[in-house]
Design a protein around this motif. Structure first.
Motif, PDB file in Angstrom:
ATOM      1  N   ILE A 224       0.882  -1.175   0.000  1.00 49.08           N
ATOM      2  CA  ILE A 224       0.000   0.000   0.000  1.00 49.08           C
ATOM      3  C   ILE A 224       0.919   1.223   0.000  1.00 49.08           C
ATOM      4  O   ILE A 224       1.429   1.618   1.047  1.00 49.08           O
ATOM      5  CB  ILE A 224      -0.914  -0.005   1.247  1.00 49.08           C
ATOM      6  CG1 ILE A 224      -1.800  -1.244   1.255  1.00 49.08           C
ATOM      7  CG2 ILE A 224      -1.743   1.283   1.308  1.00 49.08           C
ATOM      8  CD1 ILE A 224      -2.572  -1.457   2.563  1.00 49.08           C
TER       9      ILE A 224
ATOM     10  N   ASP B 104       2.591   4.735   0.364  1.00 48.52           N
ATOM     11  CA  ASP B 104       2.184   5.725   1.361  1.00 48.52           C
ATOM     12  C   ASP B 104       3.385   6.603   1.711  1.00 48.52           C
ATOM     13  O   ASP B 104       4.530   6.301   1.342  1.00 48.52           O
ATOM     14  CB  ASP B 104       1.698   4.988   2.632  1.00 48.52           C
ATOM     15  CG  ASP B 104       0.824   5.869   3.512  1.00 48.52           C
ATOM     16  OD1 ASP B 104       0.568   7.036   3.162  1.00 48.52           O
ATOM     17  OD2 ASP B 104       0.404   5.380   4.581  1.00 48.52           O
TER      18      ASP B 104
ATOM     19  N   PRO C 282       5.378   0.991  -3.772  1.00 50.25           N
ATOM     20  CA  PRO C 282       4.438   0.013  -4.318  1.00 50.25           C
ATOM     21  C   PRO C 282       5.086  -1.371  -4.429  1.00 50.25           C
ATOM     22  O   PRO C 282       6.305  -1.495  -4.380  1.00 50.25           O
ATOM     23  CB  PRO C 282       4.121   0.545  -5.714  1.00 50.25           C
ATOM     24  CG  PRO C 282       4.672   1.921  -5.783  1.00 50.25           C
ATOM     25  CD  PRO C 282       5.766   2.005  -4.760  1.00 50.25           C
TER      26      PRO C 282
ATOM     27  N   ASN D 210      -1.173  -4.528  -5.319  1.00 51.02           N
ATOM     28  CA  ASN D 210      -0.941  -3.192  -4.807  1.00 51.02           C
ATOM     29  C   ASN D 210      -2.288  -2.571  -4.537  1.00 51.02           C
ATOM     30  O   ASN D 210      -3.219  -2.764  -5.311  1.00 51.02           O
ATOM     31  CB  ASN D 210      -0.202  -2.434  -5.920  1.00 51.02           C
ATOM     32  CG  ASN D 210       0.781  -1.464  -5.396  1.00 51.02           C
ATOM     33  OD1 ASN D 210       1.157  -1.509  -4.234  1.00 51.02           O
ATOM     34  ND2 ASN D 210       1.190  -0.574  -6.249  1.00 51.02           N
TER      35      ASN D 210
ATOM     36  N   SER E 223      -4.854   0.750  -2.689  1.00 54.80           N
ATOM     37  CA  SER E 223      -5.104   2.050  -2.065  1.00 54.80           C
ATOM     38  C   SER E 223      -6.218   1.819  -1.046  1.00 54.80           C
ATOM     39  O   SER E 223      -7.189   1.118  -1.337  1.00 54.80           O
ATOM     40  CB  SER E 223      -5.563   3.044  -3.136  1.00 54.80           C
ATOM     41  OG  SER E 223      -6.289   4.090  -2.544  1.00 54.80           O
TER      42      SER E 223
ATOM     43  N   GLU F 210      -7.804   4.504   0.378  1.00 56.45           N
ATOM     44  CA  GLU F 210      -8.700   5.656   0.233  1.00 56.45           C
ATOM     45  C   GLU F 210      -8.419   6.342  -1.086  1.00 56.45           C
ATOM     46  O   GLU F 210      -7.436   7.093  -1.163  1.00 56.45           O
ATOM     47  CB  GLU F 210      -8.480   6.602   1.423  1.00 56.45           C
ATOM     48  CG  GLU F 210      -9.559   7.634   1.611  1.00 56.45           C
ATOM     49  CD  GLU F 210     -10.944   7.031   1.740  1.00 56.45           C
ATOM     50  OE1 GLU F 210     -11.793   7.362   0.903  1.00 56.45           O
ATOM     51  OE2 GLU F 210     -11.165   6.229   2.656  1.00 56.45           O
TER      52      GLU F 210
ATOM     53  N   GLN G  77     -10.868   2.860  -1.873  1.00 57.32           N
ATOM     54  CA  GLN G  77     -10.577   1.450  -1.620  1.00 57.32           C
ATOM     55  C   GLN G  77     -10.485   0.687  -2.955  1.00 57.32           C
ATOM     56  O   GLN G  77     -11.477   0.118  -3.411  1.00 57.32           O
ATOM     57  CB  GLN G  77     -11.726   0.930  -0.757  1.00 57.32           C
ATOM     58  CG  GLN G  77     -11.433  -0.277   0.063  1.00 57.32           C
ATOM     59  CD  GLN G  77     -12.584  -0.519   1.017  1.00 57.32           C
ATOM     60  OE1 GLN G  77     -12.863   0.285   1.891  1.00 57.32           O
ATOM     61  NE2 GLN G  77     -13.266  -1.646   0.847  1.00 57.32           N
ATOM     62  N   THR G  78      -9.293   0.713  -3.576  1.00 58.76           N
ATOM     63  CA  THR G  78      -9.144   0.059  -4.900  1.00 58.76           C
ATOM     64  C   THR G  78      -7.819  -0.706  -4.976  1.00 58.76           C
ATOM     65  O   THR G  78      -6.891  -0.438  -4.214  1.00 58.76           O
ATOM     66  CB  THR G  78      -9.107   1.088  -6.059  1.00 58.76           C
ATOM     67  OG1 THR G  78      -7.914   1.877  -5.940  1.00 58.76           O
ATOM     68  CG2 THR G  78     -10.326   1.986  -6.063  1.00 58.76           C
ATOM     69  N   TRP G  79      -7.768  -1.628  -5.941  1.00 60.42           N
ATOM     70  CA  TRP G  79      -6.477  -2.194  -6.347  1.00 60.42           C
ATOM     71  C   TRP G  79      -5.693  -1.101  -7.067  1.00 60.42           C
ATOM     72  O   TRP G  79      -6.284  -0.153  -7.595  1.00 60.42           O
ATOM     73  CB  TRP G  79      -6.703  -3.353  -7.329  1.00 60.42           C
ATOM     74  CG  TRP G  79      -7.282  -4.586  -6.720  1.00 60.42           C
ATOM     75  CD1 TRP G  79      -8.527  -4.717  -6.157  1.00 60.42           C
ATOM     76  CD2 TRP G  79      -6.668  -5.872  -6.617  1.00 60.42           C
ATOM     77  NE1 TRP G  79      -8.714  -6.000  -5.710  1.00 60.42           N
ATOM     78  CE2 TRP G  79      -7.595  -6.729  -5.989  1.00 60.42           C
ATOM     79  CE3 TRP G  79      -5.426  -6.374  -6.997  1.00 60.42           C
ATOM     80  CZ2 TRP G  79      -7.289  -8.072  -5.731  1.00 60.42           C
ATOM     81  CZ3 TRP G  79      -5.136  -7.718  -6.749  1.00 60.42           C
ATOM     82  CH2 TRP G  79      -6.061  -8.544  -6.111  1.00 60.42           C
ATOM     83  N   LEU G  80      -4.385  -1.232  -7.091  1.00 58.60           N
ATOM     84  CA  LEU G  80      -3.530  -0.308  -7.838  1.00 58.60           C
ATOM     85  C   LEU G  80      -2.604  -1.109  -8.748  1.00 58.60           C
ATOM     86  O   LEU G  80      -2.282  -2.264  -8.449  1.00 58.60           O
ATOM     87  CB  LEU G  80      -2.656   0.524  -6.886  1.00 58.60           C
ATOM     88  CG  LEU G  80      -3.336   1.586  -6.019  1.00 58.60           C
ATOM     89  CD1 LEU G  80      -2.313   2.229  -5.101  1.00 58.60           C
ATOM     90  CD2 LEU G  80      -4.033   2.633  -6.869  1.00 58.60           C
TER      91      LEU G  80
ATOM     92  N   ARG H 186      -7.718  -0.377 -11.776  1.00 56.54           N
ATOM     93  CA  ARG H 186      -7.899   0.155 -10.412  1.00 56.54           C
ATOM     94  C   ARG H 186      -9.319  -0.172  -9.930  1.00 56.54           C
ATOM     95  O   ARG H 186     -10.107   0.717  -9.629  1.00 56.54           O
ATOM     96  CB  ARG H 186      -7.650   1.654 -10.413  1.00 56.54           C
ATOM     97  CG  ARG H 186      -6.232   2.021 -10.798  1.00 56.54           C
ATOM     98  CD  ARG H 186      -6.000   3.505 -10.671  1.00 56.54           C
ATOM     99  NE  ARG H 186      -4.633   3.853 -11.069  1.00 56.54           N
ATOM    100  CZ  ARG H 186      -3.898   4.787 -10.463  1.00 56.54           C
ATOM    101  NH1 ARG H 186      -4.389   5.444  -9.448  1.00 56.54           N
ATOM    102  NH2 ARG H 186      -2.671   5.052 -10.880  1.00 56.54           N
TER     103      ARG H 186
ATOM    104  N   LYS I 226     -10.573  -5.294   3.063  1.00 56.06           N
ATOM    105  CA  LYS I 226     -10.385  -4.135   3.945  1.00 56.06           C
ATOM    106  C   LYS I 226     -10.241  -4.617   5.402  1.00 56.06           C
ATOM    107  O   LYS I 226      -9.380  -4.118   6.135  1.00 56.06           O
ATOM    108  CB  LYS I 226     -11.580  -3.178   3.804  1.00 56.06           C
ATOM    109  CG  LYS I 226     -11.521  -1.934   4.689  1.00 56.06           C
ATOM    110  CD  LYS I 226     -10.537  -0.910   4.164  1.00 56.06           C
ATOM    111  CE  LYS I 226     -10.428   0.334   5.016  1.00 56.06           C
ATOM    112  NZ  LYS I 226     -11.511   1.301   4.882  1.00 56.06           N
TER     113      LYS I 226
END
Ligand SMILES: [Fe+2]
Length: 298
Positions: A211, A213, A226, A231, A233, A235, A237-240, A269, A277
């Motif tokens: 994640i 950051d 990353p 990967n 996110s 906020e 709430q998604t895949w990256l 995404r 979560k």
């Protein structure tokens, strides 16, 4: 004019052998992700260094290091690596080195010293020959950071011994990370103690959470890179997509860093649900998430 040091960071590359299944499932093809990241990085011959902050191999198996080392050797800049909780010690030490691909513990460039810390060091066992070895079974795989007195003393010694003006720490586990499932309060306290004693430490760069950051501990920035395996996110709430970080280290001690994500239809995404979560929030375990996924036929 003073020129900043330029470094790219890869983390959590999780290389796999041909045909092997990823640990824990739900993974991108990490060989494919590596090719995309390498293409996005472009010709970085002018970079001072590329660092890899652990989880080089997905299961810590020798063949995975062979693949990883061949991949890293293709980078134009010198590469330096520290281990993650997936990097079982003997296979990592024996397999990841190549000309231009090293596991040095300290790299000095201009007036900066870069320490490559083993954030698993405190969980190692001592065998009857006095060697520090991984504890039995899969214990290392589930570590959330543990310096131990030996590694903490080494960091202190390096901060005292270096002639550099600024120290930056590369490591796998970012301390006091705001992801409850990856957080260890005891480990954060080991770092709070060191950071209180050594103002020369300007910041830390890690991975582990998958994640990306940036946050602070003891008024020092912590950068989280990353991953190439998967990967996220929180906020929104998604895949990256997979990606990497770049950094500039100024002679006056300032650090700037940016996350680069390789958007592509292979890794959209897309939003993720409550179960994942809950895993990140530390409300359920990996085994419970696997049970939920099996029940839903995922
Ligand atoms: Fe990882």
């Amino acid at each position: 004019m003073a020129v900043p040091i330029r470094i790219a960071q890869l983390s959590d590359t999780h290389f796999l052998e041909e045909g092997a299944s990823p640990e824990g499932g739900g993974s991108y093809d990490t060989a494919e992700a590596y090719e995309s990241v390498l293409a996005h990085l472009g010709d970085h011959a002018d970079m001072d260094m590329v660092v890899v902050t652990g989880d080089v191999a997905d299961h810590g198996r020798p063949e995975q290091y062979r693949k990883a080392a061949a991949a890293f050797a293709r980078l134009q800049a010198p590469v330096n690596i520290c281990p993650g909780n997936h990097d079982f010690d003997h296979a990592f030490q024996a397999g990841v080195g190549r000309p231009g691909v090293a596991t040095s513990r300290v790299v000095e460039i201009d007036n900066w010293a870069f320490l490559f810390v083993d954030s698993n060091a405190g969980m190692m066992s001592v065998d009857d020959r006095g060697l520090h070895i991984d504890p039995p079974g899969q214990e290392r795989l589930h570590n959330n950071g543990n310096l131990g007195s030996r590694e903490a003393a080494w960091i202190a010694q390096m901060c005292e011994a270096t002639l550099a003006e600024h120290v930056f720490v590369w490591l796998h586990h970012p301390p006091d990370v705001p992801v409850p499932a990856s957080h260890s309060e005891a480990y954060a306290n080991e770092w709070r103690d060191l950071l209180a004693r050594y103002s020369i430490i300007r910041g830390l760069g890690g991975g582990h959470t998958h994640i990306p950051d940036e946050y602070e501990i003891a008024e020092r920035p912590v950068f989280v890179a990353p991953s190439l395996k998967h990967n996220f996110s929180l906020e929104p709430q998604t895949w990256l997509p997979p990606g990497y970080r770049t950094y500039e280290f100024s002679p006056d001690g300032l650090i700037t860093s940016a996350v680069h994500l390789v958007d592509d239809e292979r890794w959209p995404r897309k939003p993720f649900g409550r179960a994942l979560k809950s895993l990140f929030m530390g409300e359920i375990t990996y085994d419970q998430l696997a049970e939920i996924a099996a029940r839903r036929g995922l």
